[in-house]
Design an enzyme around this catalytic site. Structure first.
Site, PDB file in Angstrom:
ATOM      1  N   HIS A   1       1.930 -36.477  36.198  1.00 46.84           N
ATOM      2  CA  HIS A   1       2.019 -36.872  34.788  1.00 46.84           C
ATOM      3  C   HIS A   1       2.878 -35.904  33.978  1.00 46.84           C
ATOM      4  CE1 HIS A   1      -1.691 -34.267  34.188  1.00 46.84           C
ATOM      5  NE2 HIS A   1      -1.082 -34.014  33.045  1.00 46.84           N
TER       6      HIS A   1
ATOM      7  N   SER B   1      -2.270 -28.551  32.633  1.00 46.54           N
ATOM      8  CA  SER B   1      -1.827 -29.550  33.599  1.00 46.54           C
ATOM      9  C   SER B   1      -0.731 -28.944  34.471  1.00 46.54           C
ATOM     10  CB  SER B   1      -1.290 -30.789  32.882  1.00 46.54           C
ATOM     11  OG  SER B   1      -2.322 -31.485  32.246  1.00 46.54           O
TER      12      SER B   1
ATOM     13  N   ASP C   1      -2.112 -36.295  41.869  1.00 48.24           N
ATOM     14  CA  ASP C   1      -1.346 -36.057  40.643  1.00 48.24           C
ATOM     15  C   ASP C   1      -0.394 -34.872  40.820  1.00 48.24           C
ATOM     16  OD1 ASP C   1      -0.387 -35.935  38.078  1.00 48.24           O
ATOM     17  OD2 ASP C   1      -2.347 -35.891  37.105  1.00 48.24           O
TER      18      ASP C   1
END
EC number: 3.4.14.-
Length: 713
Positions: free
Chosen positions: A83, A644, A219
């Site tokens: 992402h 992240s 991810d």
């Protein structure tokens, strides 16, 4: 320097390991190092941060200002979340080359894809400059003048602090303005896409699974940093070569078990751990509900179109994910704050704080803090809610209005800075909006406009609504805007901006879409922003004093600075948790769980055929564990947005996981960290390696890495 010394002296070295907190890596010696070693860490604080030799900090660059990444090979290969790389993957995608759906793998360096405006930033050194920044500030009584003096000092120290020609200096504030630190950095601007799994792996579970556990999402995405022949930052060039890092992370093949030590490094964006109870009540009862409702309406419209049209799905995939991310986070945050009684706990602390103020004889300095907080939060609430409606509806979630607001800002540039600044801004705007229109669909946005403007007009505080939002028939109003405005396609937009400043301003003033935006923006600028800023300045001043008071009055507490997108260290253990009575979540998931969730053809839970075949054949290679393939795990590391892509390392500093989320029950950790339910979610590195090797066939990337077995020594 005195605040650094004060900060270190505040704490007694503890023999019992603790968790939680986002710690400055240059200040780990002492309490933090002892805690980490009590949790099982085998390396030293000097191995994590050093300016005299390579350390872990040299392998953890900031990824494009909003995420974290880590170097995993001596050839500048970096790993981050899918992402985080999503925009880059999307920008290279088309219906014919749909890398979002099919994935992308460069089988040789010549195939790696350049990305304009994507940068990674390495930290060279971390330096306390508090004395220089606060020089001459104490005698100033006006808060505005005080901040101006601080900014003046920051400008001076930024310009004068020693660095190499290819490096940059940046000063950031800590402890609400009680400490200032200067970061010397190297910003690399040639960053190329190397690999990304299909979205069915990289986004598996999509919005349904976002912020929740158990999780089965791969991810991750891979990029490579390029430098000039001197190994220094340089703009993109075919002559650039792979960056040679000072340090890269070995990758562990041994995985994790419950209670294993974990440490996460990264660039957490923002936390508010030291807010008073009045602020938390405002978040829970006022601002979060408004923002949640607005984004839910936008998402419902976009989702309906995306499910029916694949071209729209490609256009809106990244935008939808961005809107949904914090929509769901705010829901979980509000629920968590209520469940953990955060407001009540804050109120209990405030009672104790008042007693300590009296006991220390500090009534003159701190005695009125809480009463002043209550007064100003009561005053600011309607302005804060109105501000959120303007930002969520106009600036962020309605594309035509967002573009119109950029034109409004352009007009303000002309008014305040003149024609040359206007022309520079105009040219940049024309260029930057090419990508915007590539992924813009007027039909979709018109429906979003209809829903969100209706919410704005009916739910925002009535006393701050402009005339243009009163007595509007929204279903008729939206078509009247979108059928006549030139803000709905790139050709008309460029034509609107052709000519000199006066000609452009005259043309945009006649555009119906812009006229509506201007009415909203003028109202906001005149009736909302000034008073909000005025009260908020007072609150910020109180918060700085409140922070100083806590440092003074609670010398034995574990007090860490709130996140501010600077490099931090957080540590804990691999740990399951109990979200509610009679339920316990194990800390690890396996590919079996992804197959159990598998729904053929579903855009969230479909699984690529090749992955199903690998599962059926149990073809896991060296990445399996007792006949199963690990996918994700959770830990007690204190993370937030910005973490992240952060590396999760084991006790020896080897890469074991890739941070990408938090559990829904614990998203309130930005405001209130509860170790019983706050968990960060990580992709197991063995799943990453498996996808690269077995699924993608990109063995050459595996060969770049250093794979280790730390538990088999």
């Amino acid at each position: 320097m005195k605040y650094l010394k004060l900060f270190l002296l505040l704490f007694i070295i503890q023999t019992q390991a603790q968790q939680g907190g986002m710690w400055i890596p240059s200040l780990l010696s002492g309490m933090n190092e002892t805690e980490m070693k009590n949790l099982g860490m085998k390396i030293s604080a000097d191995d994590i941060y050093s300016v005299n030799h390579s350390s872990l900090k040299d392998a953890v660059p900031h990824f494009n200002g909003g995420c974290t990444s880590e170097v995993i090979s001596p050839k500048g290969l970096i790993l981050t979340n899918h992402h985080c790389g999503f925009d880059a993957i999307q920008n290279h995608s088309s219906v014919d080359h749909d890398y979002l759906t099919n994935g992308f793998w460069a089988m040789k360096m010549e195939d790696e894809l350049p990305n304009e405006n994507l940068v990674v930033t390495f930290i060279v050194s971390i330096n306390d400059v508090t004395a220089q920044v606060l020089d001459g500030v104490a005698s100033i009584t006006s808060e505005t003048e005080k901040q101006n003096k601080i900014q003046e000092n920051i400008t001076k120290v930024t310009a004068s602090f020693a660095k190499e020609a290819w490096q940059e200096n940046k000063v950031r504030t800590f402890f609400e303005g009680n400490q200032y630190i200067l970061f010397v950095t190297e910003v690399f601007k040639d960053v190329r896409l190397v690999g990304a799994p299909p979205s069915l792996i990289g986004k598996f579970g999509s919005d349904t699974d976002n912020w929740v556990w158990p999780r089965h999402t791969g991810d991750f995405s891979m990029f490579r940093v390029y430098a000039n022949k001197n190994n220094h930052p340089a703009a993109y060039s075919k002559d650039n070569v792979p960056y040679i890092p000072k340090h890269f992370l070995p990758v562990s093949l041994d995985g994790v078990q419950e209670d294993d030590f974990t440490m996460v490094m990264g660039y957490p964006g923002k936390t508010q751990e030291y807010l008073p109870s009045f602020a938390v009540a405002q978040i829970v009862n006022e601002t979060n509900p408004a923002k949640i409702e607005i984004r839910e309406a936008a998402l419902k419209v976009q989702d309906g179109f995306m499910r029916k049209d694949n071209a729209i799905k490609i256009q809106y995939a990244s935008k939808y994910a961005g809107v949904a991310n914090y929509w769901k986070k705010w829901i979980g945050e509000s629920q968590g704050l209520k469940k953990s009684n955060a407001i009540g706990l804050k109120q209990n602390f405030e009672k104790d704080f008042q007693q300590k103020v009296i006991a220390a004889g500090k009534q003159n300095e701190y005695g009125n803090l809480l009463a002043d907080f209550q007064k100003y939060y009561t005053e600011i609430t309607p302005y804060a809610v109105s501000r959120d409606y303007f930002n969520e509806v106009v600036v962020k979630n309605t594309e035509l209005l967002s573009l119109g607001y950029k034109l409004y800002q352009l007009e303000q540039v002309f008014i305040t800075k003149g024609e040359q600044a206007f022309n520079d801004r105009k040219e940049n705007l024309i260029k930057s909006q090419a990508d915007f229109f590539k992924d813009f669909n007027a039909t979709v946005d018109e429906k979003v406009f209809e829903q969100l403007v209706a919410l704005y007009a009916t739910k925002a505080p009535k006393e701050f609504l402009p005339i243009s939002l009163l007595n509007v028939e929204y279903k008729k109003f939206a078509p009247s805007i979108y059928s006549k405005s030139k803000l709905v396609d790139y050709a008309n937009f460029k034509a609107l901006l052709s000519g000199d400043a006066k000609a452009v301003l005259k043309k945009i003033s006649l555009d119906k879409g812009y006229a509506f935006v201007k009415s909203l923006a003028d109202n906001y600028s005149k009736n909302i922003a000034p008073r909000y800023d005025e009260i908020n300045l007072k609150i910020n001043a109180l918060q700085r004093i409140y922070m100083k008071a806590q440092l003074e009055l609670y010398p034995n507490s574990r007090i860490f600075p709130d996140a501010n997108s600077t490099l931090r260290v957080t540590y804990g253990k691999v740990k399951g948790y109990s979200p509610k009575d009679a339920i316990y979540y194990n800390p690890t998931t396996y590919l079996d769980g992804a197959i159990e969730k598998y729904i053929p053809g579903d855009y969230e839970f479909d699984v690529p055929k090749k992955l199903i075949d690998l599962y059926n054949n149990k073809d896991y290679g060296q990445y399996g564990e007792n006949g199963k393939l690990p996918v994700c795990f959770i830990g007690t590391n204190h993370t937030t947005g910005g973490n992240s892509g952060s590396p999760a390392v084991d006790a020896q500093g080897n890469l074991i996981g890739l941070n990408f989320d938090r559990v829904w029950e614990g998203t309130m950790s930005d405001i209130h960290y509860d170790p019983s339910i706050c968990r960060n979610v990580m992709v197991d590195m063995r799943y990453v390696l498996f996808i690269v090797d077995k699924f993608a066939g990109a063995k050459h990337l595996i060969n770049e890495m250093k794979l280790v077995h730390p538990k088999k020594k």
